[in-house]
Design a protein around this motif. Structure first.
Motif, PDB file in Angstrom:
ATOM      1  N   ASN A 140       0.839  -1.239  -0.064  1.00 53.47           N
ATOM      2  CA  ASN A 140       0.001   0.034  -0.008  1.00 53.47           C
ATOM      3  C   ASN A 140       0.942   1.307   0.062  1.00 53.47           C
ATOM      4  O   ASN A 140       1.724   1.562   1.012  1.00 53.47           O
ATOM      5  CB  ASN A 140      -0.956  -0.093   1.282  1.00 53.47           C
ATOM      6  CG  ASN A 140      -1.937   1.088   1.485  1.00 53.47           C
ATOM      7  OD1 ASN A 140      -1.640   2.365   0.996  1.00 53.47           O
ATOM      8  ND2 ASN A 140      -3.214   0.818   1.566  1.00 53.47           N
ATOM      9  N   LYS A 145      -6.968  -0.638  -6.138  1.00 51.62           N
ATOM     10  CA  LYS A 145      -6.508  -1.453  -4.841  1.00 51.62           C
ATOM     11  C   LYS A 145      -6.583  -2.981  -5.317  1.00 51.62           C
ATOM     12  O   LYS A 145      -6.699  -3.827  -4.382  1.00 51.62           O
ATOM     13  CB  LYS A 145      -7.337  -1.060  -3.774  1.00 51.62           C
ATOM     14  CG  LYS A 145      -7.204   0.382  -3.322  1.00 51.62           C
ATOM     15  CD  LYS A 145      -7.420   0.571  -1.952  1.00 51.62           C
ATOM     16  CE  LYS A 145      -7.303   2.127  -1.699  1.00 51.62           C
ATOM     17  NZ  LYS A 145      -7.717   2.300  -0.150  1.00 51.62           N
ATOM     18  N   ARG A 146      -6.362  -3.216  -6.902  1.00 49.56           N
ATOM     19  CA  ARG A 146      -6.509  -4.565  -7.155  1.00 49.56           C
ATOM     20  C   ARG A 146      -5.378  -5.179  -8.086  1.00 49.56           C
ATOM     21  O   ARG A 146      -5.079  -4.308  -8.849  1.00 49.56           O
ATOM     22  CB  ARG A 146      -8.202  -4.988  -7.692  1.00 49.56           C
ATOM     23  CG  ARG A 146      -8.102  -6.326  -8.163  1.00 49.56           C
ATOM     24  CD  ARG A 146      -9.384  -6.521  -8.816  1.00 49.56           C
ATOM     25  NE  ARG A 146     -10.672  -6.511  -8.053  1.00 49.56           N
ATOM     26  CZ  ARG A 146     -11.842  -6.751  -8.445  1.00 49.56           C
ATOM     27  NH1 ARG A 146     -12.071  -6.977  -9.696  1.00 49.56           N
ATOM     28  NH2 ARG A 146     -12.741  -6.510  -7.656  1.00 49.56           N
ATOM     29  N   ARG A 159     -11.942 -14.201   2.107  1.00 52.09           N
ATOM     30  CA  ARG A 159     -11.393 -13.035   2.655  1.00 52.09           C
ATOM     31  C   ARG A 159     -10.350 -13.376   3.902  1.00 52.09           C
ATOM     32  O   ARG A 159     -10.834 -14.206   4.790  1.00 52.09           O
ATOM     33  CB  ARG A 159     -12.399 -11.956   3.166  1.00 52.09           C
ATOM     34  CG  ARG A 159     -11.801 -10.834   3.979  1.00 52.09           C
ATOM     35  CD  ARG A 159     -13.107  -9.855   4.565  1.00 52.09           C
ATOM     36  NE  ARG A 159     -13.566  -9.198   3.614  1.00 52.09           N
ATOM     37  CZ  ARG A 159     -14.897  -9.244   3.232  1.00 52.09           C
ATOM     38  NH1 ARG A 159     -15.616 -10.392   3.841  1.00 52.09           N
ATOM     39  NH2 ARG A 159     -15.510  -8.544   2.285  1.00 52.09           N
ATOM     40  N   ARG A 197      -8.328 -11.826   7.257  1.00 48.41           N
ATOM     41  CA  ARG A 197      -8.423 -10.719   7.917  1.00 48.41           C
ATOM     42  C   ARG A 197      -8.224 -10.948   9.240  1.00 48.41           C
ATOM     43  O   ARG A 197      -8.057 -12.439   9.612  1.00 48.41           O
ATOM     44  CB  ARG A 197      -9.718  -9.993   7.801  1.00 48.41           C
ATOM     45  CG  ARG A 197     -10.966 -10.970   8.198  1.00 48.41           C
ATOM     46  CD  ARG A 197     -12.146 -10.284   8.331  1.00 48.41           C
ATOM     47  NE  ARG A 197     -13.409 -10.942   8.493  1.00 48.41           N
ATOM     48  CZ  ARG A 197     -13.632 -11.332   9.756  1.00 48.41           C
ATOM     49  NH1 ARG A 197     -13.024 -11.168  11.020  1.00 48.41           N
ATOM     50  NH2 ARG A 197     -14.678 -12.299  10.095  1.00 48.41           N
ATOM     51  N   LYS A 230     -13.080  -6.084  10.279  1.00 44.19           N
ATOM     52  CA  LYS A 230     -14.243  -6.191   9.103  1.00 44.19           C
ATOM     53  C   LYS A 230     -13.517  -6.452   7.825  1.00 44.19           C
ATOM     54  O   LYS A 230     -14.368  -6.907   6.963  1.00 44.19           O
ATOM     55  CB  LYS A 230     -15.151  -5.087   9.145  1.00 44.19           C
ATOM     56  CG  LYS A 230     -16.005  -4.906  10.360  1.00 44.19           C
ATOM     57  CD  LYS A 230     -17.216  -4.030  10.330  1.00 44.19           C
ATOM     58  CE  LYS A 230     -17.996  -4.015  11.727  1.00 44.19           C
ATOM     59  NZ  LYS A 230     -18.994  -3.036  11.492  1.00 44.19           N
ATOM     60  N   LYS A 231     -12.265  -5.632   7.486  1.00 43.36           N
ATOM     61  CA  LYS A 231     -11.758  -5.847   6.317  1.00 43.36           C
ATOM     62  C   LYS A 231     -10.542  -6.367   6.375  1.00 43.36           C
ATOM     63  O   LYS A 231      -9.839  -6.737   7.284  1.00 43.36           O
ATOM     64  CB  LYS A 231     -11.557  -4.343   5.703  1.00 43.36           C
ATOM     65  CG  LYS A 231     -13.106  -3.616   5.306  1.00 43.36           C
ATOM     66  CD  LYS A 231     -12.706  -2.282   5.070  1.00 43.36           C
ATOM     67  CE  LYS A 231     -14.004  -1.444   4.746  1.00 43.36           C
ATOM     68  NZ  LYS A 231     -13.796   0.018   4.241  1.00 43.36           N
ATOM     69  N   ILE A 245      -9.273  -9.595   0.018  1.00 42.27           N
ATOM     70  CA  ILE A 245     -10.151 -10.477  -0.730  1.00 42.27           C
ATOM     71  C   ILE A 245      -9.500 -11.142  -1.943  1.00 42.27           C
ATOM     72  O   ILE A 245      -8.635 -10.171  -2.580  1.00 42.27           O
ATOM     73  CB  ILE A 245     -11.450  -9.888  -1.312  1.00 42.27           C
ATOM     74  CG1 ILE A 245     -12.100  -9.340   0.057  1.00 42.27           C
ATOM     75  CG2 ILE A 245     -11.996 -10.607  -2.227  1.00 42.27           C
ATOM     76  CD1 ILE A 245     -13.243  -8.581  -0.604  1.00 42.27           C
ATOM     77  N   ARG A 304     -10.089 -13.190  -5.298  1.00 38.38           N
ATOM     78  CA  ARG A 304     -11.099 -13.791  -6.215  1.00 38.38           C
ATOM     79  C   ARG A 304     -10.623 -14.612  -6.992  1.00 38.38           C
ATOM     80  O   ARG A 304      -9.634 -14.343  -7.712  1.00 38.38           O
ATOM     81  CB  ARG A 304     -11.798 -12.287  -6.499  1.00 38.38           C
ATOM     82  CG  ARG A 304     -12.593 -11.546  -5.882  1.00 38.38           C
ATOM     83  CD  ARG A 304     -13.091 -10.437  -6.456  1.00 38.38           C
ATOM     84  NE  ARG A 304     -13.659  -9.503  -5.391  1.00 38.38           N
ATOM     85  CZ  ARG A 304     -14.661  -9.524  -4.723  1.00 38.38           C
ATOM     86  NH1 ARG A 304     -15.381 -10.380  -4.880  1.00 38.38           N
ATOM     87  NH2 ARG A 304     -14.921  -8.582  -3.949  1.00 38.38           N
ATOM     88  N   GLU A 354      -7.616  -8.190  -3.915  1.00 37.70           N
ATOM     89  CA  GLU A 354      -8.018  -6.908  -3.535  1.00 37.70           C
ATOM     90  C   GLU A 354      -7.786  -6.503  -2.219  1.00 37.70           C
ATOM     91  O   GLU A 354      -8.107  -7.254  -1.205  1.00 37.70           O
ATOM     92  CB  GLU A 354      -9.741  -7.151  -3.847  1.00 37.70           C
ATOM     93  CG  GLU A 354     -10.427  -5.761  -3.829  1.00 37.70           C
ATOM     94  CD  GLU A 354     -12.056  -5.770  -3.894  1.00 37.70           C
ATOM     95  OE1 GLU A 354     -12.650  -5.510  -3.292  1.00 37.70           O
ATOM     96  OE2 GLU A 354     -12.264  -6.878  -4.903  1.00 37.70           O
ATOM     97  N   GLU A 414      -8.730  -4.104   0.836  1.00 39.78           N
ATOM     98  CA  GLU A 414      -9.864  -3.416   1.169  1.00 39.78           C
ATOM     99  C   GLU A 414      -9.602  -2.172   2.201  1.00 39.78           C
ATOM    100  O   GLU A 414      -8.434  -2.028   2.468  1.00 39.78           O
ATOM    101  CB  GLU A 414     -10.742  -4.303   2.143  1.00 39.78           C
ATOM    102  CG  GLU A 414     -11.195  -5.420   1.324  1.00 39.78           C
ATOM    103  CD  GLU A 414     -12.414  -6.335   2.009  1.00 39.78           C
ATOM    104  OE1 GLU A 414     -13.649  -5.975   2.095  1.00 39.78           O
ATOM    105  OE2 GLU A 414     -11.925  -6.962   3.354  1.00 39.78           O
TER     106      GLU A 414
END
Length: 291
Positions: free
Chosen positions: A26, A121-122, A218, A220, A225-226, A229, A231, A289, A291
């Motif tokens: 990030n 952000k993917r 996900r 975490r 909560k985030k 992810i 996929r 991804e 979050e």
């Protein structure tokens, strides 16, 4: 050699040897999402699996009566002969084309490309396979990315969870002593769609779920909560793996499965391999991804 792609949100570094993701960071916070290799624990961070997954029965494929040696996870991992192409600042590719050396190991003429691209952000990792032979081609493929689960004085692996998109009663296939799939399975406890990680969860190796009915998970912290992810549309199998005490979790979408103990040696008869017609192209993606 490391190659870099980046956008306003993320910076990704990929090792040319084997096209392995080494870093996904990030840019705003400096948070790292890919495990940093520790050779004493595991010497990879994101192997590309092609044309096989896991251990191969007899360490070989047979095709048209001839034997072809094949190592665990196939011919892309640790390969130093991938052609690199920087498409733009956010996109790059690594390609292996058939050669005398690949034909010694894998009896088909092909082109296999791993394309990495960033969008917001993917990160998308796309596999592109072309059959350049005059015969049908047989293959499997998959991912093996190790996502960072930083540990500390007040943070253990048990503080992380994998969240599934729905309630699942999951049965994990088990590997036998040979490293091949056995007929045994074990039930994995999923509470309200959440799998709690622990230092003992992978004592018997990977959790392997086949014929899945979901296409993302996900990772975490259990009180968050985030997270991340992952996929994997159109992948029928998913493996989760770590080493006891290690600070990573591999999330591994697989098109096929490792060889079973009663698997055919002939690559055209492998129970979970796919076929690709003459001149056809196959594409499949794994998306990470943030979050």
């Amino acid at each position: 050699m490391l190659h870099t792609i980046e956008n306003d949100f993320l910076i990704c570094k990929i090792e040319s040897k084997g096209a392995e993701i080494r870093s996904l960071e990030n840019k705003q916070t400096g948070e790292e999402f890919i495990w940093s290799i520790d050779e004493s624990i595991w010497g990879s961070s994101s192997p590309v699996l092609f044309p096989s997954i896991g251990n191969i029965k007899g360490n070989k494929h047979v095709f048209e009566g001839k034997e072809f040696p094949m190592t665990k996870h196939g011919i892309i991992r640790n390969n130093e002969h991938l052609e690199f192409n920087q498409i733009d600042p956010k996109t790059c590719t690594f390609t292996l084309k058939y050669s005398k050396e690949t034909l010694r190991l894998y009896p088909f003429k092909f082109s296999f490309t791993v394309e990495f691209s960033l969008k917001k952000k993917r990160l998308e990792m796309k596999y592109i396979l072309e059959n350049q032979d005059s015969k049908e081609l047989f293959f499997s493929c998959g991912g093996h990315t190790a996502y960072a689960c930083p540990l500390g004085e007040n943070l253990q692996l048990s503080d992380y969870v994998v969240e599934f998109p729905q309630e699942n009663h999951l049965q994990s296939k088990k590997l036998g002593e040979t490293g091949l799939l056995s007929t045994a399975e074990k039930e994995i406890s999923i509470q309200k769609g959440v799998l709690a990680l622990s230092e003992t969860l992978f004592n018997e190796d990977a959790l392997i779920f086949s014929n899945i009915e979901f296409d993302f998970v996900r990772l975490r912290k259990k009180n968050a909560k985030k997270g991340i992810i992952v996929r994997f549309p159109n992948y029928p199998n998913l493996a989760l793996w770590s080493k006891p005490g290690a600070d990573f979790l591999c999330i591994e979408p697989w098109l096929g499965l490792p060889d079973s103990e009663n698997e055919a040696l002939d690559i055209s008869q492998k129970s979970t391999y796919k076929s690709l017609a003459i001149g056809d192209k196959f594409e499949i993606s794994i998306l990470t991804e943030i979050e």
